[in-house]
Design a protein around this motif. Structure first.
Motif, short mmCIF file in Angstrom:
data_model
loop_
_atom_site.label_atom_id
_atom_site.label_comp_id
_atom_site.label_asym_id
_atom_site.label_seq_id
_atom_site.Cartn_x
_atom_site.Cartn_y
_atom_site.Cartn_z
N SER C 234 0.85 -1.20 0.00
CA SER C 234 0.00 0.00 0.00
C SER C 234 0.88 1.25 0.00
CB SER C 234 -0.93 0.01 1.21
OG SER C 234 -0.22 0.17 2.41
N HIS C 235 2.01 1.17 0.68
CA HIS C 235 2.94 2.30 0.70
C HIS C 235 3.29 2.73 -0.73
CE1 HIS C 235 6.38 4.36 3.05
NE2 HIS C 235 6.39 4.86 1.84
N LEU C 236 3.63 1.76 -1.55
CA LEU C 236 4.02 2.09 -2.92
C LEU C 236 2.81 2.42 -3.78
CD1 LEU C 236 6.31 2.53 -4.84
CD2 LEU C 236 6.37 0.09 -5.32
N PHE C 238 0.08 3.88 -2.93
CA PHE C 238 -0.38 5.24 -2.64
C PHE C 238 0.62 6.31 -3.12
CE2 PHE C 238 -3.51 3.59 0.62
CZ PHE C 238 -4.63 4.20 0.08
N SER C 239 1.77 5.88 -3.62
CA SER C 239 2.68 6.84 -4.26
C SER C 239 2.27 7.14 -5.69
CB SER C 239 4.11 6.29 -4.26
OG SER C 239 4.55 6.06 -2.95
N VAL C 243 -4.20 7.72 -6.61
CA VAL C 243 -4.72 6.56 -5.87
C VAL C 243 -5.23 7.04 -4.50
CG1 VAL C 243 -4.13 4.37 -4.77
CG2 VAL C 243 -3.26 4.91 -7.05
N PHE D 225 8.61 11.33 -3.54
CA PHE D 225 7.59 10.74 -4.35
C PHE D 225 6.95 9.58 -3.61
CE2 PHE D 225 5.88 8.39 -7.96
CZ PHE D 225 5.42 9.40 -8.78
N PHE D 226 7.70 9.00 -2.66
CA PHE D 226 7.27 7.73 -2.08
C PHE D 226 6.77 7.86 -0.66
CE2 PHE D 226 10.36 6.33 -5.38
CZ PHE D 226 9.44 5.71 -6.19
N SER D 228 4.36 9.97 0.44
CA SER D 228 3.10 10.69 0.54
C SER D 228 2.47 10.38 1.89
CB SER D 228 2.16 10.24 -0.59
OG SER D 228 1.63 8.97 -0.31
N GLU D 230 -0.51 9.57 2.41
CA GLU D 230 -1.29 8.32 2.24
C GLU D 230 -0.38 7.10 2.33
OE1 GLU D 230 -1.50 10.77 -0.26
OE2 GLU D 230 -3.59 10.97 -0.94
N SER D 231 0.81 7.18 1.74
CA SER D 231 1.73 6.04 1.75
C SER D 231 2.17 5.68 3.16
CB SER D 231 2.99 6.36 0.92
OG SER D 231 2.67 6.39 -0.45
N SER D 234 -0.95 4.60 5.40
CA SER D 234 -1.48 3.27 5.09
C SER D 234 -0.49 2.20 5.52
CB SER D 234 -1.78 3.14 3.59
OG SER D 234 -0.59 3.17 2.83
N HIS D 235 0.79 2.50 5.38
CA HIS D 235 1.82 1.54 5.82
C HIS D 235 1.57 1.12 7.27
CE1 HIS D 235 6.24 0.22 5.29
NE2 HIS D 235 5.81 -0.30 6.41
N PHE D 238 -2.01 -0.65 7.90
CA PHE D 238 -2.06 -2.07 7.49
C PHE D 238 -1.20 -2.96 8.40
CE2 PHE D 238 -3.68 -0.85 3.12
CZ PHE D 238 -4.79 -1.67 3.14
#
Lengths: 352, 352, 352, 352
Positions: C234-236, C238-239, C243, D225-226, D228, D230-231, D234-235, D238
């Motif tokens: 999910s980390h990737l 959401f990048s 998304v 970029f990675f 975010s 959200e990223s 969510s990490h 989850f």
């Protein structure tokens, strides 16, 4: 792997004889003035051409591919490329079969099962230090731009016992410098040139010791337990090809002293010390004194003088004469690289 | 910060005079036999009581809180706690006002704005090295357990020129050892005891140099460009309190040699070298020779002898006499800690 | 920041309208065949030109700058560059004053204090996903090359109760696929084209849902507690720009079920399950079933239809009509990007 | 692995039925008031005893082992331990042979080759979320303590077009809250209790959806970029056992809208938006609106109702009746855990 740093992070790529080498810098603050001309002074210090350095000539012109817009950094990663122009791959054809002693030829082949790019040391080439110098230029700009803000933060709370060492005094800028303090075992600078010339004449090489210094460093940098300033700085210093020793302050000589000789007495409420055997770092944390670090650079491994060493093709120990163009003393060019490493580490630590 | 390692990762916590110190080890393979008794031998080597070490006595009994079940590791993080039993906090009451020279008392207070736990060095105490020794015990087990598998992997592809050095020969085990090679500036071991006793009598302290060695290390460990074996190993070595210098192979002395003297000629298809000035590491990568690393340990900063140093309460430079119980020579106890550091780094690098 | 991954690490850089964008891949095994042609198939799937995608045309030709030699990877970092050819910066001149709603124009300016490169979204542009697709191509090769070895390692110890599920059966290859399962709220594929065409006619845009699947994944991937497969994936995911939701297996719908409905009964000694509501991941660890992940892609933020939104130059809410070339439905092009993300994560996890 | 975060880093350890579980927090600022009583309110929200939660009772008393001194944090790592008191291991004796469907019993055994601690889920147990709640308490304190300073930094440069949204207005505090918005497929809160009671009576379980919200969040958090927002969020979300879906703002429902419906029009110079379909995050960066995240929590896997599932001892599919004490609806207790996760991520992002 090929990335270093936490908040100011550098990623390098490229091979000595490939199309280009480069570096990606992440965590660069937005809005810093930056142009390709800013790199010239430090690149010139590293560039080949001086006595004792390889005659290979590269224009070493940086190309900023991303992260700058209208003369300022944008906050996005800064990517800087350098084309490889003057590579003569023929010089290195035999290194796979007859690897150079004390050079990465063999260990790289072992690690990558023979798939490494062997030309000129490939990714292990000293040419990669060009990317460190470029990163160092940006790091030095970060240190200059943020200096006042940083010291304000670090000293914002009262010091122990209610003293506030920084109050009212604007912080001096951080100044990074380097000096070659030993060549071929001698600390007498008047002998350096002759020592190098003598070795070059014999087709041999010499090592040296470089001392780097950072003045004006705020107190409180470094993180217990594993990211002491010494830990992080030595990590990067030992990435410079040819470095085999790193010491801070009195270093190895300090281990021969008594505590009463090596201890640095505190003399005022700022924490100033009478001596600086600690090299500016106590308990892994900066204390306001100059950071002093010395690195031992081994003599260039690639020498013209014949060496009896194993030939994997013939299965015999045979004389190897290395014909490429090589520095007699890589320490000469490593000084600006070590400076860059010091600036990179401070730029990373200071931004916590 | 307080974590080190990538695939075998250690996280430490605790203060010298708090209720307990501990370490969390992540990336420990499942199924290794492990009991609290396994730690005793190395802990005993570090334990206080020998001549030249502090008279403070701790039982240093490890308690495995998680990560082991029915005598085996489970794959979950291994947490190991040590209670602090014999802390005499009164000894340290004055260190906040009158910080000890060359000790973290002042820099810790500067970094944490006076909120650090000052008792006995708090989190900066050498007592924390107990957790490194415990981690080293587990690392040594990992190296022993995985050894054959590792060498098979590393050598699974053909070596350069079609030779496969490992074929048919079972790998020797990795053996880690340490030796104190210098005390008070002398390399003559017969003088070590008298040197320490003399310093102790004067209320002073002495430094030393420790040499660690790892034999049987597979080729190909270390990662270009920034995770050279020297980089990663020096990073951890400089986390050990009191370490001010790290060198590999010929180190600083090698910088005084010529290339023809310092280069290690290759003598067979295994990559064996006639000499080992590289300390087993070329281009940042292991080449199969012994890893040889030396660390300079400064003389103990806490000495009984009075030192004239700034008192933040009075605003004057005043004599400081340190009354706590301290080692005359911390290098004596640091040897097993340095061994642990070497094992931890190899366990981390080897598991890529 | 701009790097992702631990053992297979990607670093991206570049802006939509700068000279080039690129990616550096670290941890690529040495010796894998690789040429620029290998990227064409996946790049074509992402390329603009299809109905519902922007009419901007880029040749998208990758240039391998380092890390490959004579058609094979070398073990050194792979750097891949893409030139930006068809950028029309005039289209975006006004976005700084009149930022596009739900686009990074404003948040990027806030974060970087107005110093960001605003042209075409700059570093926040969907064009950067080109680098993910390139990284995905390499990741898929890693998965293909290592597959047999991986399964052997994972299953080398006996499974619970003495069963060894893998014995004797060669592992099937890992197969990664993607499918657009919803457009504009409908799961009826026959409506997708008309829905997109209708929105395009109105100068509007539509969102969609993509389902990715990986079959043949070995058991045991994922690391407790924080690097569950769901966490890392999910980390990737959401990048990827646009998304806004990620779910695994039965996902949000599963939260509406009872345990007796949602549980996946085990039916054999391999751990095969009768259903796959877990999406192949239980306790954060792969169990051998297909990994099933769905991502919600929002409707394209840049629409031609006028939107009443704040103009920082005038201080008024004014209609904004966006004239650049934009996709009506970015989900169409995001499918191959999501596939790449899944491959990248597996390549990273599988190499522990 | 078992650590999360960059500048505020948490490391967890422990098993459900081992002697203790714990967490180490690194990067905690020095000087924050902290006592064991501070944890009580959030721990009580997670504690068992309410309807729909397991009857297992734990005192859940935190013990601060390091990092605090005289009621304040010291800057050193904060270690917090919880003893396990009421574990009945007999309940779980059979799970190795007859693993529970959709529970980590089997995947943990596969990953760790049968060496995992199987009692009560071991390291995979929901009990570990106790450590997240404790970390969340500290994170919330960091957010409260630093709030004013943070907003000053973020807004210190002029905003686009010369507006400075923050001038003169003290920032509101960051407020984190959570709400259970769906149980068993229904969003009608009056039905929640009956739905749970009905499932409990059948020996079954139900899932739910939790919505978390953070108000008062500064603009500019999140890193392209990675990383975010959200990223990173969510990490961590989850990592909470049982979470199978994460969405932001309009999420999956937004994918069914048109751009003109889903876009959030900007209405003033602060960047305020008329709607918040973005969930406060655009381009991965916070824009000042509330962060809105929803997580789908699956129905408890452990149910009393018999399930036909494979028995590794007998080699047959046989009914499994789980006798331990389990929550009917783990979503009830997960709300405060999800809040903690949101606070932890913000504390990590905000300190860059």
């Amino acid at each position: 792997m090929n990335a270093f740093g936490k908040n100011f992070r550098i990623t390098v790529f490229g091979e000595s004889h490939g199309p280009a080498i480069g570096v990606v810098l992440d965590g660069v603050p937005a809005g810093m003035p930056l142009s390709e001309a800013d790199f010239e002074a430090d690149l010139a210090r590293r560039r080949s051409g001086a006595k004792g350095t390889t005659p290979r000539r590269e224009s070493d012109t940086p190309r900023i591919v991303s992260g700058a817009y209208r003369g300022h950094t944008t906050g996005a990663p800064l990517a800087i490329l350098f084309r490889n122009e003057d590579a003569r791959s023929d010089d290195y054809a035999a290194t796979t079969d007859h690897p150079r002693p004390s050079h990465a030829d063999l260990t790289a082949a072992q690690k990558f099962h023979g798939h490494n790019d062997p030309r000129g040391g490939g990714h292990f080439s000293g040419r990669l230090t060009l990317t460190l110098v470029a990163a160092g230029v940006v790091a030095k700009k970060i240190l200059a731009a943020r200096d006042n803000a940083i010291r304000r933060d670090v000293h914002s709370d009262p010091a122990p016992s209610g003293n506030n060492p920084a109050s009212g005094n604007p912080a001096p800028p951080i100044r990074i410098s380097s000096e070659i303090v030993e060549i071929g075992g001698s600390r007498d600078k008047t002998l350096f040139e002759a020592t190098i010339a003598g070795a070059a004449k014999e087709g041999d090489s010499v090592g040296g010791v470089i001392e780097c210094r950072a003045a004006g460093v705020p107190t409180g940098l470094g993180e217990p337990f594993f990211d002491s300033v010494e830990s992080v700085l030595s990590h990067l210093m030992f990435s410079i090809p040819g470095v085999k020793g790193v010491e801070f302050g009195s270093g190895f000589a300090g281990a021969a002293l008594k505590g009463s000789q090596n201890n640095d007495a505190i003399i005022d409420a700022l924490g100033t010390t009478a001596t600086n055997n600690a090299g500016g770092i106590v308990g892994g944390i900066t204390g306001g004194g100059d950071i002093v670090v010395r690195i031992a650079v081994k003599p260039t491994a690639s020498i013209a003088k014949p060496q009896a060493t194993y030939n994997f093709a013939s299965g015999e120990i045979e004389p190897l004469t290395i014909r490429g163009r090589h520095d007699t003393c890589i320490a000469l060019r490593a000084a600006v690289v070590a400076e860059a490493a010091l600036a990179i580490v401070l730029a990373d630590l200071i931004r916590h």
